[in-house]
Motif scaffolding. Structure first.
Motif, mmCIF file in Angstrom:
data_model
loop_
_atom_site.group_PDB
_atom_site.id
_atom_site.type_symbol
_atom_site.label_atom_id
_atom_site.label_comp_id
_atom_site.label_asym_id
_atom_site.label_seq_id
_atom_site.Cartn_x
_atom_site.Cartn_y
_atom_site.Cartn_z
ATOM 1 N N PHE A 68 -9.074 11.559 4.915
ATOM 2 C CA PHE A 68 -10.263 12.276 4.439
ATOM 3 C C PHE A 68 -11.307 11.320 3.890
ATOM 4 O O PHE A 68 -12.494 11.573 3.960
ATOM 5 C CB PHE A 68 -9.871 13.295 3.360
ATOM 6 N N LEU A 69 -10.840 10.201 3.335
ATOM 7 C CA LEU A 69 -11.783 9.216 2.796
ATOM 8 C C LEU A 69 -12.501 8.485 3.931
ATOM 9 O O LEU A 69 -13.621 8.029 3.795
ATOM 10 C CB LEU A 69 -11.038 8.201 1.928
ATOM 11 N N VAL A 70 -11.794 8.359 5.046
ATOM 12 C CA VAL A 70 -12.354 7.608 6.164
ATOM 13 C C VAL A 70 -13.253 8.485 7.020
ATOM 14 O O VAL A 70 -14.140 7.995 7.718
ATOM 15 C CB VAL A 70 -11.201 7.024 7.018
ATOM 16 N N LEU A 71 -13.039 9.801 6.938
ATOM 17 C CA LEU A 71 -13.677 10.719 7.868
ATOM 18 C C LEU A 71 -15.211 10.622 7.960
ATOM 19 O O LEU A 71 -15.744 10.526 9.071
ATOM 20 C CB LEU A 71 -13.240 12.141 7.534
ATOM 21 N N LYS A 80 0.827 -1.200 0.000
ATOM 22 C CA LYS A 80 0.000 0.000 0.000
ATOM 23 C C LYS A 80 0.860 1.248 0.000
ATOM 24 O O LYS A 80 2.010 1.228 0.412
ATOM 25 C CB LYS A 80 -0.889 -0.009 1.246
ATOM 26 N N VAL A 81 0.262 2.347 -0.476
ATOM 27 C CA VAL A 81 0.963 3.617 -0.530
ATOM 28 C C VAL A 81 0.785 4.322 0.807
ATOM 29 O O VAL A 81 -0.301 4.332 1.382
ATOM 30 C CB VAL A 81 0.384 4.507 -1.655
ATOM 31 N N GLN A 82 1.875 4.898 1.307
ATOM 32 C CA GLN A 82 1.783 5.645 2.552
ATOM 33 C C GLN A 82 1.195 7.021 2.260
ATOM 34 O O GLN A 82 1.764 7.796 1.496
ATOM 35 C CB GLN A 82 3.182 5.782 3.160
ATOM 36 N N ARG A 117 -6.098 0.619 -0.139
ATOM 37 C CA ARG A 117 -5.046 1.183 -0.976
ATOM 38 C C ARG A 117 -3.951 1.925 -0.228
ATOM 39 O O ARG A 117 -2.838 2.039 -0.708
ATOM 40 C CB ARG A 117 -5.654 2.145 -2.006
ATOM 41 N N TYR A 118 -4.293 2.474 0.951
ATOM 42 C CA TYR A 118 -3.324 3.359 1.602
ATOM 43 C C TYR A 118 -2.945 2.863 2.979
ATOM 44 O O TYR A 118 -3.717 2.190 3.655
ATOM 45 C CB TYR A 118 -3.899 4.771 1.737
ATOM 46 N N ARG A 119 -1.720 3.246 3.370
ATOM 47 C CA ARG A 119 -1.301 3.085 4.750
ATOM 48 C C ARG A 119 -1.333 4.465 5.367
ATOM 49 O O ARG A 119 -0.803 5.411 4.787
ATOM 50 C CB ARG A 119 0.119 2.523 4.801
ATOM 51 N N PHE A 120 -1.994 4.611 6.494
ATOM 52 C CA PHE A 120 -1.987 5.926 7.131
ATOM 53 C C PHE A 120 -1.925 5.733 8.642
ATOM 54 O O PHE A 120 -2.108 4.620 9.142
ATOM 55 C CB PHE A 120 -3.212 6.741 6.728
ATOM 56 N N ILE A 121 -1.649 6.849 9.323
ATOM 57 C CA ILE A 121 -1.432 6.749 10.774
ATOM 58 C C ILE A 121 -2.672 6.162 11.449
ATOM 59 O O ILE A 121 -3.787 6.653 11.284
ATOM 60 C CB ILE A 121 -1.130 8.144 11.359
ATOM 61 N N ASP A 131 -4.139 3.253 10.911
ATOM 62 C CA ASP A 131 -5.102 2.517 10.079
ATOM 63 C C ASP A 131 -5.486 1.167 10.689
ATOM 64 O O ASP A 131 -6.662 0.801 10.686
ATOM 65 C CB ASP A 131 -4.564 2.346 8.648
ATOM 66 N N LYS A 132 -4.503 0.453 11.218
ATOM 67 C CA LYS A 132 -4.811 -0.876 11.760
ATOM 68 C C LYS A 132 -5.702 -0.779 12.987
ATOM 69 O O LYS A 132 -6.650 -1.542 13.159
ATOM 70 C CB LYS A 132 -3.521 -1.611 12.116
ATOM 71 N N HIS A 133 -5.410 0.214 13.838
ATOM 72 C CA HIS A 133 -6.231 0.380 15.044
ATOM 73 C C HIS A 133 -7.644 0.787 14.680
ATOM 74 O O HIS A 133 -8.605 0.319 15.271
ATOM 75 C CB HIS A 133 -5.601 1.421 15.964
ATOM 76 N N LEU A 134 -7.719 1.669 13.691
ATOM 77 C CA LEU A 134 -9.037 2.134 13.269
ATOM 78 C C LEU A 134 -9.864 0.967 12.747
ATOM 79 O O LEU A 134 -11.051 0.821 13.061
ATOM 80 C CB LEU A 134 -8.867 3.188 12.171
ATOM 81 N N PHE A 135 -9.220 0.106 11.971
ATOM 82 C CA PHE A 135 -9.939 -1.027 11.390
ATOM 83 C C PHE A 135 -10.431 -1.968 12.486
ATOM 84 O O PHE A 135 -11.562 -2.428 12.463
ATOM 85 C CB PHE A 135 -9.027 -1.775 10.407
ATOM 86 N N PHE A 136 -9.580 -2.228 13.468
ATOM 87 C CA PHE A 136 -10.015 -3.107 14.552
ATOM 88 C C PHE A 136 -11.117 -2.444 15.370
ATOM 89 O O PHE A 136 -12.084 -3.094 15.764
ATOM 90 C CB PHE A 136 -8.845 -3.500 15.461
ATOM 91 N N TRP A 137 -10.990 -1.140 15.581
ATOM 92 C CA TRP A 137 -12.049 -0.435 16.328
ATOM 93 C C TRP A 137 -13.390 -0.569 15.593
ATOM 94 O O TRP A 137 -14.435 -0.779 16.208
ATOM 95 C CB TRP A 137 -11.685 1.036 16.493
ATOM 96 N N LEU A 138 -13.326 -0.473 14.238
ATOM 97 C CA LEU A 138 -14.541 -0.641 13.443
ATOM 98 C C LEU A 138 -15.159 -2.007 13.715
ATOM 99 O O LEU A 138 -16.361 -2.132 13.941
ATOM 100 C CB LEU A 138 -14.198 -0.568 11.963
ATOM 101 N N LEU A 139 -14.300 -3.035 13.692
ATOM 102 C CA LEU A 139 -14.812 -4.385 13.887
ATOM 103 C C LEU A 139 -15.389 -4.569 15.282
ATOM 104 O O LEU A 139 -16.335 -5.334 15.470
ATOM 105 C CB LEU A 139 -13.718 -5.423 13.630
#
Lengths: 289, 305
Positions: free
Chosen positions: A11-14, A3-5, B129-133, B135-143
């Motif tokens: 913004f997409l997740v917001l 994945k791209v950093q 598609r993206y890695r962002f600050i 992201d993994k925690h957010l995904f688990f929180w969603l679940l």
């Protein structure tokens, strides 16, 4: 996939985050707030600290409900997983028959949960139900309002009826992703039916089975509507599971503090078990790539 | 969505024909082998038939009862209606307090599907598609929201929606169901999106597409079967949920499932009407599942096989 950093992805997740936060974080904070207070009326409240948590953990009724809940969840997993795999192996793979079987198998999943309860209530009643009547004709004194064992057996049968299709469909999709060449190779090697299952089909199924166990554990741990309609938690409290105890406490008795503490304990148990499964899924995907 | 279903099935079928086990078989089976295989096929048909019988039996009994009068239900045990009656269904279709229950249920389910898919699509794209600050925690929180027992949120929801003036509206139920439906949608869509190669995105950007144009014109059509399956799951989980829907509504937006509890009165339970109402709640599910039948298996595996 590498994945791209990019932190712009936030913004997409917001929008999603705001919406879920509204329906998850605000209510959860309310629960936390209540769990440490004793609320008499909107203006009188006292800080109680961990008192409610201690009280809830020592409540024999809730301990009973928790034990029953675990017993129930593990029983249905032990039945549904092997049964689901078996059915997936039997399901036809092509043609109109495959579509028909697929739709029929999916059917129980699409019925509102309390209607599932009603269906089984009608089906198992001694006077008007096919199953209740049939068992009595066979000479067994079947009665789910009197005999806790009958009530348990019926609830488990109902859950098997309701949710085995989920496991079957998951496994069916796992099986469909196995290339035909694997089977041809096995045939050339004259592999037995068991060897084909053990070394070709089962490894492909582990991925979907982890998802299946996760989903089934989660849902069975929150079960409410079906036993509520079918047995009402009885006879006595022999089929009262956690959600029902909680609903009685929060809505019927309006014990805000204790039920909030109970909610948090309940939620934490589910989170703990699911975290284990989630880590397992993530590790499996890592191994694959 | 329909046309994609058709093209996919025909190509599926071709693929299967090409690799038909009997035709491609390298080793000619001996007579004994062929006989045992035929025997095991017969046995597996029998076992599958028994399972389907097990699934259909309770539904058959419900259907049977919905066409009987209450006196017949309580008086005799008959395997098919002796005097066929449509009175139970007529009761439901002529009484607005009954049929509005269906309208309410379908109303908030559709609203929830729309909200969930609109916010889940970009979010799932970001996760795939993206890695962002974080992201993994957010995904688990969603679940974790998917795992939250609705009973836990009962009381706070009631108070929250009451205080913002949404109590007893369709929007309240639609928003409440977002709690578990958005995480589910993100999870399924992320699986489907990850199977689209990233080169597609890159080529589109080189061709001069902006992100919104690429997303709507190229990406969404590419995963339309995934979206169809996701919509099916959103429908399913919103349609079957009762606890939150019942708690957040009183009269104006009451779902059919909670209206059904009215059939038990002081003089006993109106079994015929209960059965008919139950049959009518099964029908929307059958209609929806028919459209996604070819992709549903993959959808149940959350797009991950």
């Amino acid at each position: 996939m590498n994945k791209v950093q990019s932190n712009k992805a936030w913004f997409l997740v917001l929008p999603m985050l705001l919406l879920v936060a509204f329906s998850a974080i605000i209510p959860l904070m309310t629960v936390v707030n209540y769990s440490v207070q004793d609320v008499f009326d909107p203006n009188t409240r006292f800080f109680t600290g961990t008192e409610w948590f201690v009280a809830m953990l020592n409540d024999p009724a809730l301990q009973g409900a928790l034990l029953r809940q675990f017993a129930f969840s593990f029983t249905i997993l032990a039945i549904q997983i092997p049964l689901g795999i078996g059915i997936a192996l039997l399901m036809p793979k092509q043609g109109w028959r495959a579509s028909l079987v697929l739709i029929l198998v999916t059917l129980p999943l699409l019925i509102p949960w309390n209607v599932v309860g009603s269906i089984w209530q009608i089906f198992t009643r001694g006077d008007i139900g096919l199953m209740g009547w049939g068992l009595r004709e066979l000479g067994y004194g079947y009665n789910i309002t009197r005999n806790p064992l009958d009530a348990w057996a019926t609830i488990i049968l109902m859950d098997v009826w309701h949710w085995t299709p989920l496991i079957a469909l998951l496994c069916y999709s796992g099986l469909r992703s196995i290339p035909e060449a694997y089977y041809q190779a096995a045939r050339i090697d004259r592999a037995s039916r068991w060897a084909v299952f053990r070394y070709i089909q089962l490894p492909k199924l582990t991925n979907v089975l982890v998802i299946g166990v996760l989903l089934r554990f989660m849902h069975s741990f929150m079960i409410y509507a079906e036993p509520f309609v079918l047995t009402g938690g009885g006879p006595g409290s022999s089929t009262t599971f956690l959600s029902q105890s909680l609903a009685i406490m929060a809505i019927a008795q309006f014990d805000v503090g204790p039920s909030a503490a109970f909610s948090l304990i309940y939620f934490l148990i589910i989170l703990l078990v699911c975290w284990v499964f989630y880590t397992a899924i993530m590790n499996l995907q890592k191994d694959k790539s | 969505m329909n046309s994609s279903t058709d093209t996919l099935t025909s190509s599926d079928r071709q693929a299967e024909r090409r690799t038909d086990p009997e035709a491609a078989e390298a080793v000619v089976p001996t007579r004994v082998e062929r006989r045992t295989r035929g025997g095991s096929r017969g046995r597996s048909r029998l076992l599958l038939g028994l399972y389907l019988l097990f699934i259909l039996l309770p539904i058959y009994w419900l259907l049977n009862m919905s066409f009987q009068t209450n006196t017949e239900i309580l008086g005799t045990l008959s395997f098919w209606p002796q005097e066929l009656t449509f009175e139970n269904y007529a009761n439901i279709f002529t009484d607005p307090t009954w049929y509005m229950g269906y309208v309410n249920s379908i109303g908030y389910v559709l609203m929830n599907m729309l909200i969930s898919i609109l916010v889940a699509l970009p979010a799932a794209y970001a996760f795939s598609r993206y890695r962002f600050i974080g992201d993994k925690h957010l995904f688990f929180w969603l679940l974790t929201n998917l795992m939250a027992p609705p009973a836990v949120f009962l009381l706070p929801y009631f108070q929250l929606y009451y205080s913002v003036g949404l109590f007893d509206t369709h929007v309240a139920v639609a928003l409440a169901h977002c709690l578990f439906n958005i995480p589910l949608a993100v999870w399924i869509l992320e699986g489907f999106m990850s199977s689209v190669p990233k080169e597609v995105d890159e080529t589109a950007y080189i061709d001069g597409y902006s992100f919104p144009a690429f997303f709507v014109k190229i990406f969404v059509p590419m995963i339309r079967s995934g979206i169809g399956v996701t919509l099916f799951f959103l429908f399913m989980f919103s349609w079957v949920e009762l606890l939150l829907a019942r708690t957040l509504t009183a009269t104006n937006a009451q779902p059919i499932a909670s209206i059904m509890t009215r059939t038990s009165t002081a003089s006993g339970i109106d079994w015929g009407t209960l059965a008919a109402a139950g049959v009518l709640t099964i029908i929307p599910g059958i209609v929806v599942v028919y459209f996604v039948r070819n992709h549903i298996a993959k959808g149940f595996a959350l797009g991950r096989t």
